[in-house]
Design an enzyme around this catalytic site. Structure first.
Site, mmCIF file in Angstrom:
data_model
loop_
_atom_site.group_PDB
_atom_site.id
_atom_site.type_symbol
_atom_site.label_atom_id
_atom_site.label_comp_id
_atom_site.label_asym_id
_atom_site.label_seq_id
_atom_site.Cartn_x
_atom_site.Cartn_y
_atom_site.Cartn_z
ATOM 1 N N HIS A 83 -10.455 -2.401 12.074
ATOM 2 C CA HIS A 83 -9.393 -3.244 11.515
ATOM 3 C C HIS A 83 -9.156 -4.391 12.495
ATOM 4 O O HIS A 83 -8.150 -4.411 13.204
ATOM 5 C CB HIS A 83 -8.148 -2.357 11.363
ATOM 6 C CG HIS A 83 -7.044 -2.963 10.580
ATOM 7 N ND1 HIS A 83 -5.759 -2.518 10.664
ATOM 8 C CD2 HIS A 83 -7.016 -3.976 9.695
ATOM 9 C CE1 HIS A 83 -4.983 -3.233 9.864
ATOM 10 N NE2 HIS A 83 -5.727 -4.125 9.270
ATOM 11 N N LYS B 177 -9.635 -2.252 2.206
ATOM 12 C CA LYS B 177 -9.382 -1.106 3.072
ATOM 13 C C LYS B 177 -10.179 0.130 2.627
ATOM 14 O O LYS B 177 -10.658 0.901 3.456
ATOM 15 C CB LYS B 177 -7.886 -0.766 3.077
ATOM 16 C CG LYS B 177 -7.000 -1.931 3.473
ATOM 17 C CD LYS B 177 -7.269 -2.366 4.872
ATOM 18 C CE LYS B 177 -6.268 -3.173 5.501
ATOM 19 N NZ LYS B 177 -5.955 -4.399 5.801
ATOM 20 N N CYS C 224 2.152 -8.242 14.024
ATOM 21 C CA CYS C 224 1.915 -8.557 15.436
ATOM 22 C C CYS C 224 1.175 -9.877 15.597
ATOM 23 O O CYS C 224 0.568 -10.130 16.641
ATOM 24 C CB CYS C 224 1.120 -7.445 16.101
ATOM 25 S SG CYS C 224 2.077 -5.946 16.326
ATOM 26 N N TYR D 66 -1.803 -3.471 -6.478
ATOM 27 C CA TYR D 66 -1.564 -4.127 -5.181
ATOM 28 C C TYR D 66 -2.830 -4.145 -4.310
ATOM 29 O O TYR D 66 -3.537 -3.145 -4.193
ATOM 30 C CB TYR D 66 -0.422 -3.443 -4.414
ATOM 31 C CG TYR D 66 -0.323 -4.033 -3.028
ATOM 32 C CD1 TYR D 66 0.239 -5.297 -2.851
ATOM 33 C CD2 TYR D 66 -0.867 -3.390 -1.925
ATOM 34 C CE1 TYR D 66 0.269 -5.886 -1.599
ATOM 35 C CE2 TYR D 66 -0.842 -3.972 -0.665
ATOM 36 C CZ TYR D 66 -0.269 -5.221 -0.516
ATOM 37 O OH TYR D 66 -0.262 -5.813 0.719
ATOM 38 N N ARG E 165 0.848 -1.191 0.000
ATOM 39 C CA ARG E 165 0.000 0.000 0.000
ATOM 40 C C ARG E 165 0.884 1.241 0.000
ATOM 41 O O ARG E 165 1.966 1.254 0.564
ATOM 42 C CB ARG E 165 -0.881 0.035 1.250
ATOM 43 C CG ARG E 165 -2.183 -0.709 1.085
ATOM 44 C CD ARG E 165 -3.078 -0.539 2.280
ATOM 45 N NE ARG E 165 -2.520 -1.173 3.437
ATOM 46 C CZ ARG E 165 -1.986 -0.547 4.480
ATOM 47 N NH1 ARG E 165 -1.939 0.776 4.513
ATOM 48 N NH2 ARG E 165 -1.496 -1.206 5.490
ATOM 49 N N ASP F 287 -9.300 -9.714 9.330
ATOM 50 C CA ASP F 287 -8.823 -8.356 9.028
ATOM 51 C C ASP F 287 -9.811 -7.243 9.385
ATOM 52 O O ASP F 287 -9.401 -6.222 9.895
ATOM 53 C CB ASP F 287 -8.461 -8.261 7.541
ATOM 54 C CG ASP F 287 -7.559 -7.080 7.222
ATOM 55 O OD1 ASP F 287 -6.710 -6.733 8.064
ATOM 56 O OD2 ASP F 287 -7.719 -6.476 6.141
ATOM 57 N N SER G 133 0.198 -4.325 11.819
ATOM 58 C CA SER G 133 0.825 -5.391 11.043
ATOM 59 C C SER G 133 2.073 -5.910 11.767
ATOM 60 O O SER G 133 2.682 -5.195 12.574
ATOM 61 C CB SER G 133 1.185 -4.911 9.644
ATOM 62 O OG SER G 133 2.050 -3.836 9.744
ATOM 63 N N ARG H 285 2.024 -12.332 -0.734
ATOM 64 C CA ARG H 285 0.717 -12.600 -0.133
ATOM 65 C C ARG H 285 0.036 -13.818 -0.731
ATOM 66 O O ARG H 285 0.332 -14.207 -1.860
ATOM 67 C CB ARG H 285 -0.195 -11.392 -0.399
ATOM 68 C CG ARG H 285 0.311 -10.098 0.217
ATOM 69 C CD ARG H 285 -0.440 -9.787 1.449
ATOM 70 N NE ARG H 285 0.157 -8.699 2.227
ATOM 71 C CZ ARG H 285 -0.415 -8.235 3.330
ATOM 72 N NH1 ARG H 285 -1.550 -8.726 3.753
ATOM 73 N NH2 ARG H 285 0.159 -7.272 4.009
HETATM 74 O O1 SAT Z 1 -3.556 -3.251 2.969
HETATM 75 S S1 SAT Z 1 -3.696 -4.588 2.479
HETATM 76 O O2 SAT Z 1 -5.099 -4.927 2.476
HETATM 77 O O3 SAT Z 1 -3.150 -4.705 1.154
HETATM 78 C C1 SAT Z 1 -2.892 -5.668 3.501
HETATM 79 C C2 SAT Z 1 -3.070 -5.336 4.909
HETATM 80 O O4 SAT Z 1 -2.340 -4.452 5.410
HETATM 81 O O5 SAT Z 1 -3.956 -5.932 5.567
HETATM 82 MN MN MN Z 2 -5.059 -5.341 7.514
#
Ligand code: SAT
Ligand code: MN
Length: 589
Positions: free
Chosen positions: A230, A210, A254, A201, A73, A277, A252, A373
């Site tokens: 989140h 997101k 963690c 991406y 991102r 997520d 992230s 990923r």
């Molecule tokens: O931001 S992404 O959805 O590409 C990956 C993430 O940080 O969860």
């Molecule tokens: Mn995330």
């Protein structure tokens, strides 16, 4: 008369000028047709979009390699354009709408020439839930079309619900020419619109994730009285078969995905997965907080995933179904035609291509990109809770927040009440790892792990959390975790992974009022006798160091948090300032 959705698609096509328009119905047949197009017709550089992997060992799996400058991102190119800057807040990039649209139009004009424009109608959330949102995204790359099919409820249902109305969230996506200088991810909350150009991406291009489910949804939730967070959603089953549902927000690196698919090491305990997520949280008729996962898939980091660290994810990835599984920017074991990443196996495969498709020779570099990923359907997860398919979602008994802290934060502690929990969540910080940044151990404030995803002023967001708390008759308890505390020699004090079930056990027992706890200046801490340590080599002394509170470090933390809070000026709720003063007094009184 053409429907609103058709009119919108026509308008976008007039601007982007694709060779053809492909309306996706979400069927299996169609998915493989799109993959074929990605293998035979579409390219990034001279690389086909998909490479078919060994279908015996990795059923229905494909490898995708992105442009080398398009691997994560790009927060600096992400904008939230409310009509006024203050609504977007200091936590978002902003520009006036007119300027933003002019930029976007000039970059988007004719950008799909010679390409197929895929039209993706989808629902975020359960079709029968009043909280679900219908959306339509267009894109000019098969990779995004297939990824969206895995990550959302894509297809005819969405079209049926939208019908003739123009009540749908709009997403315009094009990879453009992948030039980072011509890349923007722009949100227009008052128009329910996301416009993204120049990147393929995940978080920049799979707009349901997101962009829609967090940035736009958090704003909608602010206006409508619910929260888009989140967070993972899990159910913890105890020896008696009782299931307690929890949500958890961790920045992230963690162990968030590992927690969502945790394999318990404690007999009688089991974790059920509902999401890894994003959680939408609303107040139910019973005055409790309820959670639904708007997504349908996992988009997780590959490196580090293996049968030891996350056996359930490994099973999920190998299961195979009519949803394809995608690997992005992993390495490729040529002899086996299998994806590979660091720590998947202890030794390197003999013949390996790195994530860019070059022969892997230099073992000082990484074969798979650190942010490589997998994209996989949640329906393949063997621990998927049956409540995932319940449109009401699940009632939440605890909210877990946390971060990576080598010192300071105890393994687990509980806030004194909702307001105190919101305050601690607002000052949350986490240390970066080498995977996330080149500087290791730099502290980043990341309230509720939402800093890059809150679609409005974070001062208002804190106020919204406080409001929600007031409206809850029976609010969940708020806990904080830190799996990463180290001893004087820099060794981790806590084994983590499957052993984290012990922390979840303590948390669920606290929510059931089964055990009491030690009240301290920062909140409630577990008593040694209540904490399940059988089978672990953890002495009382070690336990103490996992939970010690260092006054000096906490004072220092408060100073840093104060500077952070100041950014939000008068938007910062007074109640959090009060909490600040109380904690300062307690620490030093
Ligand atoms: O931001 S992404 O959805 O590409 C990956 C993430 O940080 O969860
Ligand atoms: Mn995330």
């Amino acid at each position: 008369m053409a429907k609103a959705i058709e009119k919108w698609v026509e308008k976008i096509a007039a601007l982007t000028q694709p060779k053809e328009i492909f309306w996706c119905d979400g069927s299996e047949k169609e998915a493989y047709k799109i993959i074929e197009k990605g293998i035979k017709e579409e390219k990034i550089g001279n690389m086909p979009i998909f490479h078919k992997l060994n279908q015996k060992s990795w059923p229905f799996s494909y490898l995708h390699r992105s442009h080398p400058l398009d691997v994560a991102r790009t927060e600096n190119l992400t904008f939230v354009c409310h009509p006024d800057k203050e609504t977007s807040g200091p936590n978002n990039n902003w520009m006036p709408e007119k300027e933003a649209k002019e930029k976007l139009i000039s970059l988007t004009k004719g950008c799909m020439k010679g390409k197929t424009m895929y039209v993706l109608p989808f629902i975020m959330g359960h079709p029968q839930s009043p909280f679900s949102k219908c959306c339509v995204q267009v894109t000019d790359i098969s990779y995004v079309a297939i990824s969206m099919r895995i990550m959302t409820r894509l297809g005819a249902d969405a079209l049926k619900i939208i019908g003739n109305s123009d009540n749908f969230i709009k997403g315009l996506h094009s990879i453009g020419d992948l030039d980072p200088k011509k890349r923007f991810i722009m949100h227009f909350p008052h128009e329910n619109l996301v416009w993204s150009i120049g990147s393929g991406y995940g978080g920049n291009a799979l707009l349901g994730k997101k962009c829609i489910s967090l940035r736009l949804a958090s704003w909608i939730g602010f206006k409508e009285g619910w929260l888009a967070e989140h967070m993972i959603i899990i159910g913890v089953e105890d020896q008696n078969g009782n299931i307690t549902y929890l949500v958890a927000a961790l920045p992230s690196a963690c162990g968030k995905t590992n927690l969502a698919l945790l394999k318990s090491t404690l007999k009688g305990y089991k974790v059920w997965t509902l999401g890894d997520d994003i959680a939408w949280l609303y107040i139910g008729e019973d005055g409790r907080l309820w959670a639904i996962n708007p997504e349908m898939g996992f988009f997780g980091v590959a490196p580090g995933t293996n049968p030891k660290t996350n056996p359930i994810m490994m099973e999920t990835l190998k299961k195979g179904s009519f949803f394809p599984t995608l690997f992005t920017n992993t390495a490729l074991d040529i002899d086996k035609n299998e994806p590979w990443w660091e720590d998947l196996t202890t030794n390197y495969p003999k013949n390996l291509l790195d994530w860019q498709g070059n022969k892997f020779i230099d073992h000082n570099t990484k074969a798979a990109h650190p942010n490589s990923r997998f994209t996989v359907s949640i329906t393949q997860c063997p621990t998927l809770s049956k409540e995932f398919f319940n449109p009401k979602g699940v009632p939440i008994s605890a909210i877990i927040l946390g971060g990576r802290r080598a010192s300071l934060a105890p393994l687990v502690y509980e806030s004194l009440d909702w307001q105190h929990g919101v305050f601690l969540g607002a000052m949350m910080g986490s240390e970066t790892t080498s995977a996330a940044s080149h500087k290791v151990g730099v502290l980043r404030r990341d309230p509720m792990a939402m800093l890059p995803f809150c679609g409005y002023n974070m001062g208002d967001y804190f106020g919204h959390w406080l409001e929600i708390g007031k409206r809850l008759k029976n609010p969940p308890k708020i806990f904080f975790v830190n799996w990463f505390r180290k001893d004087k020699d820099g060794k981790y004090l806590w084994p983590g992974f499957g052993e984290n079930i012990r922390v979840l056990k303590w948390i669920t027992e606290r929510t059931q009022n089964k055990i009491d706890a030690e009240e301290t200046s920062i909140g409630y801490l577990p008593k040694f006798s209540d904490f399940e340590l059988s089978g672990l080599n953890i002495s009382k002394e070690k336990f103490k160091s996992l939970f010690s509170i260092d006054k000096k470090s906490w004072n220092n933390e408060l100073m840093e948090a104060e500077a952070f809070f100041e950014k939000f000026g008068s938007k910062m709720p007074l109640q959090l300032k009060e909490e600040f003063n109380i904690l300062e007094k307690k620490l030093n009184g």
